[in-house]
Enzyme design. Structure first.
Site, PDB file in Angstrom:
ATOM      1  N   ASP A 377      42.197  38.671  48.464  1.00 32.90           N
ATOM      2  CA  ASP A 377      42.367  39.591  49.589  1.00 32.90           C
ATOM      3  C   ASP A 377      41.522  40.837  49.320  1.00 32.90           C
ATOM      4  O   ASP A 377      41.008  41.031  48.208  1.00 32.90           O
ATOM      5  CB  ASP A 377      43.850  39.955  49.718  1.00 32.90           C
ATOM      6  CG  ASP A 377      44.191  40.587  51.060  1.00 32.90           C
ATOM      7  OD1 ASP A 377      43.340  40.575  51.965  1.00 32.90           O
ATOM      8  OD2 ASP A 377      45.324  41.089  51.197  1.00 32.90           O
ATOM      9  N   GLU A 380      36.330  42.237  51.294  1.00 35.31           N
ATOM     10  CA  GLU A 380      35.195  42.467  52.206  1.00 35.31           C
ATOM     11  C   GLU A 380      33.988  43.118  51.506  1.00 35.31           C
ATOM     12  O   GLU A 380      32.862  42.818  51.951  1.00 35.31           O
ATOM     13  CB  GLU A 380      35.655  43.335  53.387  1.00 35.31           C
ATOM     14  CG  GLU A 380      36.597  42.634  54.348  1.00 35.31           C
ATOM     15  CD  GLU A 380      38.002  42.443  53.781  1.00 35.31           C
ATOM     16  OE1 GLU A 380      38.664  41.473  54.174  1.00 35.31           O
ATOM     17  OE2 GLU A 380      38.425  43.254  52.932  1.00 35.31           O
ATOM     18  N   ASP A 455      44.929  40.226  59.265  1.00 36.58           N
ATOM     19  CA  ASP A 455      46.137  40.952  59.671  1.00 36.58           C
ATOM     20  C   ASP A 455      46.345  40.905  61.184  1.00 36.58           C
ATOM     21  O   ASP A 455      46.037  41.862  61.906  1.00 36.58           O
ATOM     22  CB  ASP A 455      46.054  42.398  59.191  1.00 36.58           C
ATOM     23  CG  ASP A 455      46.043  42.498  57.676  1.00 36.58           C
ATOM     24  OD1 ASP A 455      46.475  41.529  57.022  1.00 36.58           O
ATOM     25  OD2 ASP A 455      45.602  43.528  57.148  1.00 36.58           O
TER      26      ASP A 455
END
Length: 751
Positions: A377, A380, A455
């Site tokens: 997670d 990015e 999300d």
């Protein structure tokens, strides 16, 4: 000046160079530059030696023509204007205006707009068909509610499929800089694509239909390896299950309530101060015992591992990273520090081989106590308290010994992290299939990890958005994808949870996940009605696991998506071209979820042919729209005529029991054909031939059905021993033959 090469041609004119490479008869690589530089492939391109086909080159005064068996590529020697034609000379795709435009800060390519529809682009909000829209590709931790105006999300797939009545093709822009696509939003005459930096390096991918384009695209970018079978089961997550007693309570409740579940996730609170590769000494003080207890109940455990390493010299991961120069640097060559969950943190430069090896060793050591998979997670990479939500674009990475900026590294950072994680898992368990789940990604991620859509919210709009988003992700080469069931942020209602779980059991990746501070989102959290319906549909998924696993086998061989838009199977039917609220699970099952509140019926379009209601057997004529009843405990599911579906008994978890018998459902039709795959679902032995492959066919005429069950490959001796055939929707069956012999009992024993 024209130069012939082994792979294609090089044309030079007025300080520019065009390099054309023939990859296959239907795939051509175009590289245009005004610099003295070599083409640079990104991690998206699977490194392999291509079997270059024969091709011819013809030159005239103004043009060069490259001819393969299926394509004619015409290049203007002065302007580099390119026209792609089929073997009959009809134009498939051509440049527009000045064609390729090269600048100091961006590169772009203009194309004449001849297409009726555009698909692909990976993880984008909105509808299935992207014609008339514009996008950018820059992996972004976007927490605001996603909708059609949300242009940046967690993943970047600079690939699209163009389609009109005569031709279908794909274009993959192999450029990891921030890229952009304007698919007719600016003009009805042209579309364009490009990037804010890097090279104009794209692949033109032709196909007879969408299926072949996806197959050819994944020939370039690679295909998924078979996942562990448990990863196709039901998975339960929350931010966060803590302390360890809560984790065990959730696990025990699944078993007590007879709701199948294979995986429990541990979010960031299992760590000591959000330090990766550590355990919280207070809330998980007996974590090894917890892992053993979970394993005894049949649960796999997947733990979150973020890239941010807490800045703390007493912390062994940070200390090793600093001492060995493993972290990303700023433009001055100083280790970059950004804030994430642990506070000030540094970020491994996964683009370096030595850093991936180090991280892989950390993964290998960490999972040794009984962790089964890793959840990447914040990759990015996300950075808090910055307007860009990430690190500065002028930060420095090292790739193949050369310095590159974060502008170039950003979109591929997650792929390199996933690669490091995969190598680490394989280092510890050399013959066990690794499972990695990632939020961020670039094209080619299917070689390393499954993905989820980030999300989302507990909104009906996001239940709807899940469908076209996952379908376009599948068309972009990633078949193993899903969305947080019930929504991550917000309080899910009972009805929304029911409708979401009914739909999600038919998606490739099934996981319930919810945020801290929201209502509980386990199936029993909404009362008896929701619990009973969730149990019913999760068991349906477990019954269908052989069929779903067959689709993953097909994806590993051809790159086909598991979850497909109707246009993928029925391209000749124009009514399917824009349908975004129905989907196919493989080629045999059509799913039409209810995605609005207080609705007990919905409109369903069924393509040509005969269809049967999966639950009632009711017969429908295809090529029509129907208003279908869908009370709260039902989702419209249809099976096409002639379908063959392999099923098994539902289990509480995949490895609960050995499957001795499978059921082969044959749906009425004149004929049908199906390939069934079987292996141990755990190891890499299938790569050595330890698997079974069966070809199942039937023909039906005048009340007689002739079934053929052929062993194409038989290398796995522990597979199902009996296959029982169930005939569905046949009005009259006078005689049944299996492999030429008339039978009274519709079954076959595998030896």
């Amino acid at each position: 000046m024209l130069q012939r090469t082994v792979e294609g041609i090089v044309v030079r004119s007025e300080g520019k160079k065009l390099e054309l490479r023939v990859i296959t008869d239907k795939i051509v690589n175009i590289f245009v530059t005004d610099k003295e530089e070599k083409r640079r492939d990104t991690i998206a391109i699977e490194k392999k030696k291509y079997d270059i086909p024969d091709f011819n080159v013809e030159e005239s005064k103004d043009k060069v023509l490259v001819l393969t068996k299926d394509l004619k590529v015409e290049i203007d020697k002065k302007t580099f204007f390119i026209t792609f034609k089929d073997k009959d000379g009809d134009v498939i795709n051509e440049d527009y205006g000045e064609g390729v435009k090269l600048g100091d800060s961006e590169v772009r390519c203009y194309k004449k707009l001849r297409e009726d529809h555009f698909y692909g682009f990976g993880e984008k909000a909105g509808y299935l068909d992207k014609k008339g829209e514009k996008f950018e590709m820059w992996n972004t931790d976007e927490f605001m509610t996603h909708n059609q105006t949300t242009k940046l999300l967690y993943e970047s797939y600079p690939f699209f499929i163009g389609m009109n009545k005569k031709h279908t093709y794909g274009i993959f822009l192999d450029n990891s800089f921030r890229s952009f696509f304007n698919m007719g939003e600016e003009s009805e005459e042209y579309y364009y694509f490009g990037a804010y930096g890097g090279q104009m390096n794209y692949y033109f991918i032709y196909g007879n239909d969408i299926k072949e384009v996806v197959e050819n695209y994944t020939y370039l970018t690679g295909r998924i390896e078979l996942p562990p079978l448990w990863a196709l089961g039901n998975q339960q997550s929350r931010y966060s299950y803590t302390p360890q007693e809560k984790v065990l309570e959730v696990a025990k409740t699944f078993r007590e309530k007879d709701i199948p579940c294979d995986v429990i996730y541990l979010d960031i609170d299992y760590m000591e101060g959000y330090r990766v590769f550590t355990w919280n000494k207070d809330t998980f003080k007996n974590y090894k015992e917890m892992l053993k207890n979970l394993k005894s109940m049949g649960f796999k455990v997947v733990t979150i591992v973020d890239p941010g390493v807490k800045r703390d010299y007493e912390y062994f991961v940070y200390r090793e990273g600093i001492e060995n120069d493993y972290f990303v640097k700023d433009k001055y060559g100083i280790t970059y520090v950004g804030k994430v969950w642990p506070g000030e943190a540094c970020f491994p430069d996964f683009l370096q081989d030595k850093v991936r090896k180090w991280w892989g060793e950390k993964i290998a050591n960490f999972v040794r106590d009984g962790i089964d998979g890793i959840w990447n997670d914040m990759n990015e990479p996300a950075v808090f308290e910055t307007p860009t939500k990430t690190m500065p674009e002028d930060n420095i990475h090292i790739l193949d010994g050369e310095k590159i900026s974060h502008r170039e590294a950003h979109n591929v950072y997650a792929n390199y992290m996933a690669l490091a994680t995969k190598e680490g898992l394989l280092k510890e368990r050399t013959n066990e299939r690794p499972f990695i789940l990632t939020r961020a990604a670039f094209a080619g991620i299917q070689r390393y990890a499954a993905m989820w859509t980030g999300d989302n919210r507990s909104l009906y709009e996001h239940l709807l958005m899940m469908m076209p988003m996952l379908m376009n992700v599948g068309l972009s080469g990633q078949p193993f994808a899903g969305a947080d069931v019930g929504g991550f942020e917000g309080d899910c209602s009972e009805e929304l949870f029911i409708r979401w779980i009914e739909a999600a059991v038919f998606t490739p990746f099934l996981r319930v996940h919810s945020a801290i501070g929201t209502k509980d989102q386990e199936p029993w959290s909404f009362g008896k009605r929701a619990e009973d319906i969730a149990r019913k549909f999760i068991k349906i998924r477990y019954e269908l696991l052989p069929y779903i696993y067959d689709l993953f086998y097909e994806a590993s061989k051809k790159g086909y998506p598991v979850m497909r838009p109707l246009v993928f199977e029925y391209q000749e039917d124009e009514n399917t071209h824009k349908i975004y609220d129905e989907f196919m699970l493989g080629q045999n099952l059509l799913i039409a979820p209810v995605y609005l509140p207080s609705k007990d019926r919905r409109e369903v379009y069924l393509p040509s042919g005969i269809w049967y209601d999966y639950f009632t057997g009711e017969r429908y004529e295809g090529g029509n729209y129907y208003l279908v009843e869908a009370p709260i405990d039902t989702i419209p599911v249809f099976v096409k005529e002639g379908a063959i579906i392999v099923k098994q008994k539902p289990l509480s978890y995949v490895e609960e029991d050995r499957i001795e018998e499978k059921v082969v459902e044959i749906y009425r039709g004149n004929r049908g054909k199906y390939v069934h795959y079987e292996d141990d679902g755990k190891t890499l032995d299938y790569k050595k031939g330890v698997y079974n492959l069966f070809e199942i066919e039937f023909e039906y005429f005048d009340g007689e059905i002739d079934i053929k069950f052929d062993k194409v490959h038989f290398g796995y001796e522990d597979g199902a021993k009996k296959y029982r055939f169930v005939l569905k929707n046949f009005d009259e069956v006078k005689k049944v033959k299996i492999n030429g012999e008339e039978v009274e009992e519709y079954e076959i024993v595998v030896k």
